[in-house]
Design a protein around this motif. Structure first.
Motif, PDB file in Angstrom:
ATOM      1  N   ALA A   1       0.675  -1.209  -0.133  1.00 43.73           N
ATOM      2  CA  ALA A   1      -0.053   0.154   0.079  1.00 43.73           C
ATOM      3  C   ALA A   1       0.969   1.252  -0.113  1.00 43.73           C
ATOM      4  O   ALA A   1       0.430   2.142  -0.496  1.00 43.73           O
ATOM      5  CB  ALA A   1      -0.955   0.026   1.106  1.00 43.73           C
ATOM      6  N   PRO A  11      -4.100   4.833  -0.251  1.00 41.71           N
ATOM      7  CA  PRO A  11      -3.678   3.447  -0.048  1.00 41.71           C
ATOM      8  C   PRO A  11      -4.138   2.963   1.299  1.00 41.71           C
ATOM      9  O   PRO A  11      -4.201   3.706   2.180  1.00 41.71           O
ATOM     10  CB  PRO A  11      -2.126   3.593  -0.166  1.00 41.71           C
ATOM     11  N   TYR A  12      -4.408   1.575   1.251  1.00 41.88           N
ATOM     12  CA  TYR A  12      -4.879   1.040   2.593  1.00 41.88           C
ATOM     13  C   TYR A  12      -4.697  -0.577   2.275  1.00 41.88           C
ATOM     14  O   TYR A  12      -4.351  -1.015   1.614  1.00 41.88           O
ATOM     15  CB  TYR A  12      -6.680   1.232   2.723  1.00 41.88           C
ATOM     16  N   CYS A  13      -4.744  -0.997   3.680  1.00 44.56           N
ATOM     17  CA  CYS A  13      -4.602  -2.763   3.916  1.00 44.56           C
ATOM     18  C   CYS A  13      -5.386  -2.752   4.902  1.00 44.56           C
ATOM     19  O   CYS A  13      -5.631  -2.241   5.787  1.00 44.56           O
ATOM     20  CB  CYS A  13      -2.892  -3.015   3.789  1.00 44.56           C
ATOM     21  N   ALA A  14      -5.638  -4.241   5.023  1.00 42.76           N
ATOM     22  CA  ALA A  14      -6.634  -4.829   6.181  1.00 42.76           C
ATOM     23  C   ALA A  14      -6.047  -6.053   6.629  1.00 42.76           C
ATOM     24  O   ALA A  14      -5.763  -6.619   5.908  1.00 42.76           O
ATOM     25  CB  ALA A  14      -7.925  -4.705   5.882  1.00 42.76           C
ATOM     26  N   THR A  15      -6.278  -6.197   7.933  1.00 45.50           N
ATOM     27  CA  THR A  15      -5.995  -7.696   8.495  1.00 45.50           C
ATOM     28  C   THR A  15      -6.518  -7.768   9.805  1.00 45.50           C
ATOM     29  O   THR A  15      -7.257  -6.788  10.509  1.00 45.50           O
ATOM     30  CB  THR A  15      -4.400  -7.740   8.642  1.00 45.50           C
ATOM     31  N   SER A  20      -0.929  -7.123  12.854  1.00 43.55           N
ATOM     32  CA  SER A  20      -0.196  -6.004  12.549  1.00 43.55           C
ATOM     33  C   SER A  20       1.409  -5.987  12.855  1.00 43.55           C
ATOM     34  O   SER A  20       2.257  -5.170  12.661  1.00 43.55           O
ATOM     35  CB  SER A  20      -0.786  -4.785  13.106  1.00 43.55           C
ATOM     36  N   MET A  23       3.360  -6.551  10.318  1.00 43.56           N
ATOM     37  CA  MET A  23       3.739  -5.487   9.624  1.00 43.56           C
ATOM     38  C   MET A  23       4.341  -4.079  10.136  1.00 43.56           C
ATOM     39  O   MET A  23       4.326  -3.091   9.643  1.00 43.56           O
ATOM     40  CB  MET A  23       2.221  -4.949   9.081  1.00 43.56           C
ATOM     41  N   THR A  37      -0.888   6.092   4.172  1.00 43.35           N
ATOM     42  CA  THR A  37      -1.457   4.683   4.095  1.00 43.35           C
ATOM     43  C   THR A  37      -2.409   4.644   5.509  1.00 43.35           C
ATOM     44  O   THR A  37      -2.392   5.135   6.379  1.00 43.35           O
ATOM     45  CB  THR A  37      -0.287   3.635   4.332  1.00 43.35           C
ATOM     46  N   PHE A  39      -4.270   1.863   7.619  1.00 46.46           N
ATOM     47  CA  PHE A  39      -4.204   0.562   8.133  1.00 46.46           C
ATOM     48  C   PHE A  39      -5.477   0.240   8.963  1.00 46.46           C
ATOM     49  O   PHE A  39      -5.692   0.909   9.812  1.00 46.46           O
ATOM     50  CB  PHE A  39      -2.921   0.314   8.981  1.00 46.46           C
ATOM     51  N   THR A  41      -7.753  -2.524  10.587  1.00 47.80           N
ATOM     52  CA  THR A  41      -7.494  -3.816  11.376  1.00 47.80           C
ATOM     53  C   THR A  41      -8.854  -4.139  12.169  1.00 47.80           C
ATOM     54  O   THR A  41      -9.651  -3.113  12.589  1.00 47.80           O
ATOM     55  CB  THR A  41      -6.557  -4.107  12.424  1.00 47.80           C
TER      56      THR A  41
END
Length: 161
Positions: A1, A11-15, A20, A23, A37, A39, A41
């Motif tokens: 991202a 930009p993004y991301c997920a979990t 994390s 990451m 970015t 993030f 979660t």
């Protein structure tokens, strides 16, 4: 991202929040490099259900709060989640800074006084009173637990923040 940062996209991301930890270097680098970015979660609490203690991010949120220039948000309900997304997009697009959002997996009630505008304050009174005898402070899904506890303390002057 992070590589999408200068493209005009957000930009993004997920979990899951606990993951994390894997990451952490990328999260820290996004703050140092001023890459906006987002993030996202989930499963942010001890109440993660059947996954048990391996998925309980007890020390994760406090350790992320120590990363310079990283905004960490843990909304308490749907209104605050909307406010967190609003802040995160603005933080990404206008200030080019990262935001970490830790969301719950639980269904939570919308709390009194919660709003997009109050989310921008960082902290505010969900239940307020003059000269409280007790102040309960929580973040994320634990705010509703504080709210429930305050309702059960009839006769006491309780503020929930």
């Amino acid at each position: 991202a992070i590589s999408l940062h200068k493209t005009g996209l957000v930009p993004y991301c997920a979990t899951f929040t606990i993951f994390s930890d894997y990451m952490r270097n990328a999260i820290r680098l996004s703050a140092l490099a001023q890459a906006g970015t987002i993030f996202v979660t989930t499963h942010d609490s001890i109440a993660v259900g059947e996954d048990g203690p391996t998925h309980q991010p007890i020390e994760t949120i406090p350790s992320l709060r120590m990363i310079p220039d990283l905004t960490v948000m843990r909304p308490a309900d749907c209104n605050e989640t909307s406010g967190a997304y609003k802040f995160a997009v603005e933080n990404s697009k206008l200030r080019s800074m990262p935001t970490f959002m830790a969301l719950t997996r639980q269904a939570l009630p919308n709390l009194p006084n919660s709003s997009i505008e109050n989310t921008e304050k960082g902290a505010y009174a969900v239940i307020d009173c003059d000269s409280p005898e007790l102040i309960l402070i929580g973040t994320g899904s634990e705010v509703s637990l504080c709210w429930d506890a305050a309702k059960q303390m009839s006769g006491k002057k309780v503020r929930v923040v």
